[in-house]
Design a protein around this motif. Structure first.
Motif, PDB file in Angstrom:
ATOM      1  N   ASP A  87       0.826  -1.211   0.000  1.00 52.63           N
ATOM      2  CA  ASP A  87       0.000   0.000   0.000  1.00 52.63           C
ATOM      3  C   ASP A  87       0.862   1.264   0.000  1.00 52.63           C
ATOM      4  O   ASP A  87       1.921   1.292   0.620  1.00 52.63           O
ATOM      5  N   GLU A  88       0.300   2.306  -0.618  1.00 51.98           N
ATOM      6  CA  GLU A  88       1.048   3.556  -0.761  1.00 51.98           C
ATOM      7  C   GLU A  88       1.446   4.173   0.585  1.00 51.98           C
ATOM      8  O   GLU A  88       2.547   4.701   0.741  1.00 51.98           O
ATOM      9  N   GLU A  89       0.534   4.074   1.556  1.00 48.70           N
ATOM     10  CA  GLU A  89       0.815   4.652   2.888  1.00 48.70           C
ATOM     11  C   GLU A  89       2.079   4.028   3.503  1.00 48.70           C
ATOM     12  O   GLU A  89       2.932   4.715   4.061  1.00 48.70           O
ATOM     13  N   VAL A  90       2.199   2.710   3.379  1.00 47.96           N
ATOM     14  CA  VAL A  90       3.358   2.002   3.944  1.00 47.96           C
ATOM     15  C   VAL A  90       4.614   2.339   3.130  1.00 47.96           C
ATOM     16  O   VAL A  90       5.699   2.527   3.675  1.00 47.96           O
ATOM     17  N   ILE A 103       5.320   5.125   1.638  1.00 45.27           N
ATOM     18  CA  ILE A 103       5.805   6.460   2.016  1.00 45.27           C
ATOM     19  C   ILE A 103       6.546   6.390   3.355  1.00 45.27           C
ATOM     20  O   ILE A 103       7.620   6.969   3.515  1.00 45.27           O
ATOM     21  N   ALA A 104       6.002   5.615   4.298  1.00 50.67           N
ATOM     22  CA  ALA A 104       6.671   5.484   5.608  1.00 50.67           C
ATOM     23  C   ALA A 104       8.025   4.802   5.446  1.00 50.67           C
ATOM     24  O   ALA A 104       9.008   5.186   6.090  1.00 50.67           O
ATOM     25  N   ARG A 105       8.105   3.810   4.568  1.00 46.76           N
ATOM     26  CA  ARG A 105       9.382   3.101   4.371  1.00 46.76           C
ATOM     27  C   ARG A 105      10.417   4.016   3.727  1.00 46.76           C
ATOM     28  O   ARG A 105      11.577   4.033   4.128  1.00 46.76           O
ATOM     29  N   SER A 164      10.503   7.374   3.640  1.00 43.84           N
ATOM     30  CA  SER A 164      10.890   8.534   4.455  1.00 43.84           C
ATOM     31  C   SER A 164      11.861   8.133   5.558  1.00 43.84           C
ATOM     32  O   SER A 164      12.688   8.935   5.968  1.00 43.84           O
ATOM     33  N   HIS A 197       6.989  11.656  -4.000  1.00 43.48           N
ATOM     34  CA  HIS A 197       5.701  11.844  -4.655  1.00 43.48           C
ATOM     35  C   HIS A 197       5.843  11.626  -6.166  1.00 43.48           C
ATOM     36  O   HIS A 197       5.062  10.915  -6.791  1.00 43.48           O
ATOM     37  N   SER A 252       4.200  -6.641   2.725  1.00 45.74           N
ATOM     38  CA  SER A 252       3.943  -5.918   3.980  1.00 45.74           C
ATOM     39  C   SER A 252       4.516  -6.569   5.240  1.00 45.74           C
ATOM     40  O   SER A 252       4.801  -5.867   6.198  1.00 45.74           O
TER      41      SER A 252
END
Ligand code: AP5
Ligand code: MG
Length: 209
Positions: free
Chosen positions: A111-114, A116-118, A120, A164, A193
Protein backbone atom coordinates in the motif's frame (compact mmCIF):
# COMPACT_ATOMS: atom_id res chain seq x y z
CA UNK A 1 17.49 -18.48 -12.12
CA UNK A 2 16.78 -15.31 -14.10
CA UNK A 3 14.53 -13.03 -12.13
CA UNK A 4 13.06 -9.55 -12.33
CA UNK A 5 11.96 -7.79 -9.11
CA UNK A 6 9.10 -5.48 -9.97
CA UNK A 7 7.16 -3.20 -7.65
CA UNK A 8 6.82 0.35 -6.45
CA UNK A 9 9.69 2.32 -4.93
CA UNK A 10 10.18 1.39 -1.30
CA UNK A 11 8.44 -1.99 -1.57
CA UNK A 12 11.59 -3.72 -0.30
CA UNK A 13 13.06 -4.98 -3.58
CA UNK A 14 16.63 -4.14 -2.56
CA UNK A 15 16.20 -5.51 0.96
CA UNK A 16 14.85 -8.87 -0.22
CA UNK A 17 17.33 -9.04 -3.13
CA UNK A 18 20.18 -8.81 -0.59
CA UNK A 19 18.80 -11.95 1.12
CA UNK A 20 18.03 -13.77 -2.13
CA UNK A 21 21.48 -13.05 -3.60
CA UNK A 22 23.15 -14.91 -0.72
CA UNK A 23 20.64 -17.74 -0.72
CA UNK A 24 20.52 -18.44 -4.46
CA UNK A 25 24.11 -17.33 -5.17
CA UNK A 26 23.19 -15.11 -8.07
CA UNK A 27 24.17 -11.46 -8.57
CA UNK A 28 21.83 -8.67 -7.55
CA UNK A 29 21.76 -6.13 -10.36
CA UNK A 30 20.03 -2.92 -9.29
CA UNK A 31 19.92 -0.23 -11.97
CA UNK A 32 19.39 2.39 -9.25
CA UNK A 33 22.58 1.19 -7.48
CA UNK A 34 24.52 1.19 -10.78
CA UNK A 35 23.46 4.79 -11.48
CA UNK A 36 24.29 5.86 -7.90
CA UNK A 37 27.77 4.30 -8.26
CA UNK A 38 28.33 6.35 -11.43
CA UNK A 39 27.18 9.50 -9.64
CA UNK A 40 29.48 8.81 -6.71
CA UNK A 41 32.39 8.14 -9.08
CA UNK A 42 31.71 11.39 -11.03
CA UNK A 43 31.74 9.46 -14.33
CA UNK A 44 30.28 11.11 -17.49
CA UNK A 45 27.20 8.90 -17.12
CA UNK A 46 26.94 9.87 -13.45
CA UNK A 47 27.00 13.58 -14.34
CA UNK A 48 24.35 13.02 -16.99
CA UNK A 49 21.89 11.23 -14.71
CA UNK A 50 22.42 12.89 -11.32
CA UNK A 51 19.66 15.49 -11.65
CA UNK A 52 17.26 12.91 -13.12
CA UNK A 53 17.65 10.60 -10.10
CA UNK A 54 17.40 13.53 -7.69
CA UNK A 55 13.99 14.45 -9.14
CA UNK A 56 12.81 10.85 -9.23
CA UNK A 57 12.33 10.82 -13.01
CA UNK A 58 13.40 7.91 -15.22
CA UNK A 59 16.74 7.88 -17.01
CA UNK A 60 16.16 7.62 -20.82
CA UNK A 61 15.60 4.07 -22.05
CA UNK A 62 18.58 3.93 -24.43
CA UNK A 63 21.07 4.80 -21.68
CA UNK A 64 19.52 2.38 -19.19
CA UNK A 65 19.22 -0.50 -21.66
CA UNK A 66 22.87 -0.21 -22.72
CA UNK A 67 24.03 -0.17 -19.09
CA UNK A 68 22.05 -3.35 -18.37
CA UNK A 69 23.18 -5.04 -21.59
CA UNK A 70 26.81 -4.49 -20.59
CA UNK A 71 26.22 -5.74 -17.04
CA UNK A 72 24.41 -8.90 -18.21
CA UNK A 73 27.42 -9.79 -20.40
CA UNK A 74 29.63 -10.15 -17.32
CA UNK A 75 30.54 -13.72 -16.41
CA UNK A 76 28.72 -13.81 -13.05
CA UNK A 77 25.36 -13.10 -14.71
CA UNK A 78 25.48 -15.97 -17.19
CA UNK A 79 23.64 -18.57 -15.12
CA UNK A 80 21.29 -16.26 -13.30
CA UNK A 81 20.59 -12.86 -11.77
CA UNK A 82 18.11 -10.69 -9.95
CA UNK A 83 17.28 -7.59 -11.96
CA UNK A 84 15.99 -5.03 -9.44
CA UNK A 85 14.41 -1.89 -10.85
CA UNK A 86 14.75 -2.94 -14.48
CA UNK A 87 12.75 -2.97 -16.68
CA UNK A 88 10.68 0.07 -15.76
CA UNK A 89 9.08 0.84 -19.14
CA UNK A 90 7.55 -1.28 -21.90
CA UNK A 91 10.45 -0.29 -24.20
CA UNK A 92 12.96 -1.60 -21.63
CA UNK A 93 10.97 -4.83 -21.26
CA UNK A 94 10.98 -5.31 -25.05
CA UNK A 95 14.75 -4.76 -25.09
CA UNK A 96 15.28 -7.25 -22.24
CA UNK A 97 13.17 -9.77 -24.11
CA UNK A 98 15.76 -9.69 -26.90
CA UNK A 99 18.61 -10.28 -24.41
CA UNK A 100 17.46 -13.11 -22.10
CA UNK A 101 14.67 -15.55 -21.33
CA UNK A 102 13.31 -14.80 -17.84
CA UNK A 103 12.17 -17.49 -15.38
CA UNK A 104 9.97 -15.32 -13.15
CA UNK A 105 8.90 -11.75 -12.49
CA UNK A 106 8.34 -11.17 -8.78
CA UNK A 107 5.80 -8.42 -8.18
CA UNK A 108 6.11 -6.83 -4.71
CA UNK A 109 2.69 -5.56 -3.59
CA UNK A 110 2.42 -2.82 -0.94
CA UNK A 111 0.00 0.00 0.00
CA UNK A 112 1.05 3.56 -0.76
CA UNK A 113 0.82 4.65 2.89
CA UNK A 114 3.36 2.00 3.94
CA UNK A 115 5.57 2.81 0.95
CA UNK A 116 5.81 6.46 2.02
CA UNK A 117 6.67 5.48 5.61
CA UNK A 118 9.38 3.10 4.37
CA UNK A 119 10.96 5.62 2.00
CA UNK A 120 10.89 8.53 4.46
CA UNK A 121 12.61 6.46 7.15
CA UNK A 122 15.19 4.79 4.91
CA UNK A 123 18.89 5.37 5.57
CA UNK A 124 21.76 3.76 3.65
CA UNK A 125 25.46 3.17 4.13
CA UNK A 126 27.27 5.26 1.49
CA UNK A 127 30.10 2.71 1.28
CA UNK A 128 28.41 -0.71 1.24
CA UNK A 129 24.89 0.31 0.16
CA UNK A 130 23.39 -1.60 3.12
CA UNK A 131 19.78 -0.53 3.65
CA UNK A 132 18.37 0.48 7.06
CA UNK A 133 15.18 2.03 8.35
CA UNK A 134 14.95 4.44 11.29
CA UNK A 135 12.32 2.32 13.07
CA UNK A 136 11.82 -0.95 11.10
CA UNK A 137 15.47 -1.86 10.79
CA UNK A 138 17.71 0.53 12.73
CA UNK A 139 21.50 0.16 12.94
CA UNK A 140 23.00 -1.12 16.21
CA UNK A 141 24.42 2.33 16.95
CA UNK A 142 22.29 5.31 15.99
CA UNK A 143 23.22 6.87 12.62
CA UNK A 144 26.17 4.64 11.67
CA UNK A 145 26.66 1.47 9.62
CA UNK A 146 27.00 -1.74 11.66
CA UNK A 147 30.09 -2.97 9.82
CA UNK A 148 32.00 0.07 8.58
CA UNK A 149 30.99 2.65 11.19
CA UNK A 150 30.30 5.12 8.32
CA UNK A 151 27.63 7.75 9.00
CA UNK A 152 24.40 6.68 7.28
CA UNK A 153 22.88 8.99 4.67
CA UNK A 154 19.42 9.69 3.28
CA UNK A 155 19.04 9.26 -0.50
CA UNK A 156 18.29 12.53 -2.34
CA UNK A 157 15.20 10.95 -3.87
CA UNK A 158 13.79 10.07 -0.42
CA UNK A 159 12.81 13.72 0.10
CA UNK A 160 8.99 14.21 0.07
CA UNK A 161 8.73 15.92 -3.39
CA UNK A 162 10.88 13.25 -5.05
CA UNK A 163 8.97 10.42 -3.33
CA UNK A 164 5.70 11.84 -4.66
CA UNK A 165 7.10 12.10 -8.20
CA UNK A 166 8.55 8.56 -8.09
CA UNK A 167 5.15 7.15 -7.12
CA UNK A 168 3.52 8.97 -10.04
CA UNK A 169 6.22 7.83 -12.46
CA UNK A 170 5.78 4.26 -11.19
CA UNK A 171 2.01 4.32 -11.78
CA UNK A 172 2.31 5.81 -15.25
CA UNK A 173 5.35 4.00 -16.67
CA UNK A 174 6.09 0.85 -14.67
CA UNK A 175 2.73 -0.43 -13.36
CA UNK A 176 1.67 -1.47 -16.92
CA UNK A 177 4.55 -3.98 -16.91
CA UNK A 178 2.63 -6.21 -14.49
CA UNK A 179 0.05 -6.85 -17.20
CA UNK A 180 2.79 -7.12 -19.85
CA UNK A 181 4.42 -9.98 -17.91
CA UNK A 182 1.10 -11.50 -16.76
CA UNK A 183 0.15 -12.13 -20.36
CA UNK A 184 3.45 -14.06 -20.63
CA UNK A 185 2.55 -16.05 -17.44
CA UNK A 186 5.73 -14.91 -15.66
CA UNK A 187 4.32 -12.93 -12.72
CA UNK A 188 4.24 -14.11 -9.11
CA UNK A 189 2.73 -11.65 -6.62
CA UNK A 190 4.32 -11.29 -3.21
CA UNK A 191 2.77 -9.49 -0.25
CA UNK A 192 5.57 -7.09 0.73
CA UNK A 193 3.94 -5.92 3.98
CA UNK A 194 5.31 -8.44 6.54
CA UNK A 195 8.86 -8.38 7.94
CA UNK A 196 11.78 -9.01 5.54
CA UNK A 197 12.34 -12.63 6.73
CA UNK A 198 8.62 -13.32 6.18
CA UNK A 199 8.66 -11.73 2.72
CA UNK A 200 11.77 -13.76 1.88
CA UNK A 201 10.04 -16.95 3.08
CA UNK A 202 7.15 -16.33 0.66
CA UNK A 203 9.69 -15.77 -2.09
CA UNK A 204 11.25 -19.16 -1.32
CA UNK A 205 7.81 -20.74 -1.55
CA UNK A 206 7.25 -19.40 -5.06
CA UNK A 207 10.80 -19.94 -6.30
CA UNK A 208 11.69 -23.14 -4.49
CA UNK A 209 14.61 -23.58 -2.08
P1 AP5 B 1 15.92 2.53 -7.50
O1 AP5 B 1 17.15 2.60 -6.71
O2 AP5 B 1 15.59 1.28 -8.21
O3 AP5 B 1 14.72 3.03 -6.62
P2 AP5 B 1 13.19 2.52 -6.48
O4 AP5 B 1 12.61 1.63 -7.46
O5 AP5 B 1 12.51 3.81 -6.32
O6 AP5 B 1 13.23 1.59 -5.30
P3 AP5 B 1 13.86 1.83 -3.94
O7 AP5 B 1 15.30 1.48 -3.98
O8 AP5 B 1 13.49 3.20 -3.47
O9 AP5 B 1 13.02 0.81 -3.04
P4 AP5 B 1 13.19 -0.75 -2.78
O10 AP5 B 1 11.99 -1.45 -3.30
O11 AP5 B 1 14.53 -1.24 -3.22
O12 AP5 B 1 13.09 -0.74 -1.21
P5 AP5 B 1 14.23 -0.97 -0.08
O13 AP5 B 1 14.58 -2.41 0.00
O14 AP5 B 1 15.30 0.04 -0.19
O15 AP5 B 1 15.97 3.70 -8.62
C1 AP5 B 1 16.37 5.00 -8.29
C2 AP5 B 1 16.31 5.88 -9.52
O16 AP5 B 1 17.24 5.41 -10.51
C3 AP5 B 1 14.98 5.95 -10.24
O17 AP5 B 1 14.08 6.87 -9.63
C4 AP5 B 1 15.42 6.41 -11.64
O18 AP5 B 1 15.76 7.77 -11.64
C5 AP5 B 1 16.71 5.62 -11.82
N1 AP5 B 1 16.45 4.30 -12.43
C6 AP5 B 1 16.64 3.09 -11.83
N2 AP5 B 1 16.28 2.09 -12.66
C7 AP5 B 1 15.84 2.70 -13.80
C8 AP5 B 1 15.31 2.19 -15.01
N3 AP5 B 1 15.14 0.87 -15.21
N4 AP5 B 1 14.96 3.08 -15.96
C9 AP5 B 1 15.13 4.40 -15.79
N5 AP5 B 1 15.60 4.94 -14.65
C10 AP5 B 1 15.95 4.10 -13.66
O19 AP5 B 1 13.34 -0.66 1.23
C11 AP5 B 1 12.82 0.63 1.49
C12 AP5 B 1 12.82 0.89 3.02
O20 AP5 B 1 11.89 0.00 3.64
C13 AP5 B 1 14.17 0.63 3.71
O21 AP5 B 1 14.33 1.57 4.73
C14 AP5 B 1 14.03 -0.79 4.30
O22 AP5 B 1 14.81 -0.96 5.48
C15 AP5 B 1 12.54 -0.83 4.60
N6 AP5 B 1 11.98 -2.17 4.41
C16 AP5 B 1 12.22 -2.99 3.35
N7 AP5 B 1 11.51 -4.13 3.47
C17 AP5 B 1 10.80 -4.00 4.63
C18 AP5 B 1 9.87 -4.85 5.29
N8 AP5 B 1 9.53 -6.05 4.79
N9 AP5 B 1 9.31 -4.42 6.45
C19 AP5 B 1 9.65 -3.20 6.97
N10 AP5 B 1 10.54 -2.36 6.38
C20 AP5 B 1 11.10 -2.76 5.22
MG1 MG C 1 16.22 -0.36 -4.17
Amino acid sequence: MKLVFLGPPGAGKGTIAALAREHYRIPHISTGELFRAHIKGHTPLGLEVEAILGRGDLVPDDITVEMVRTRLCEADARSGFILDGFPRTIAQADALDQMVRLDKVVNFVLDEEVIIARLSGRRVCPVTGKIYHLTNNPPKIDGVDDETGEPLIQRDDDRPEAIHNRLEVYQRQTFPLIEYYRTRSLVVDIDASPTPPEVFASLEVVLGR
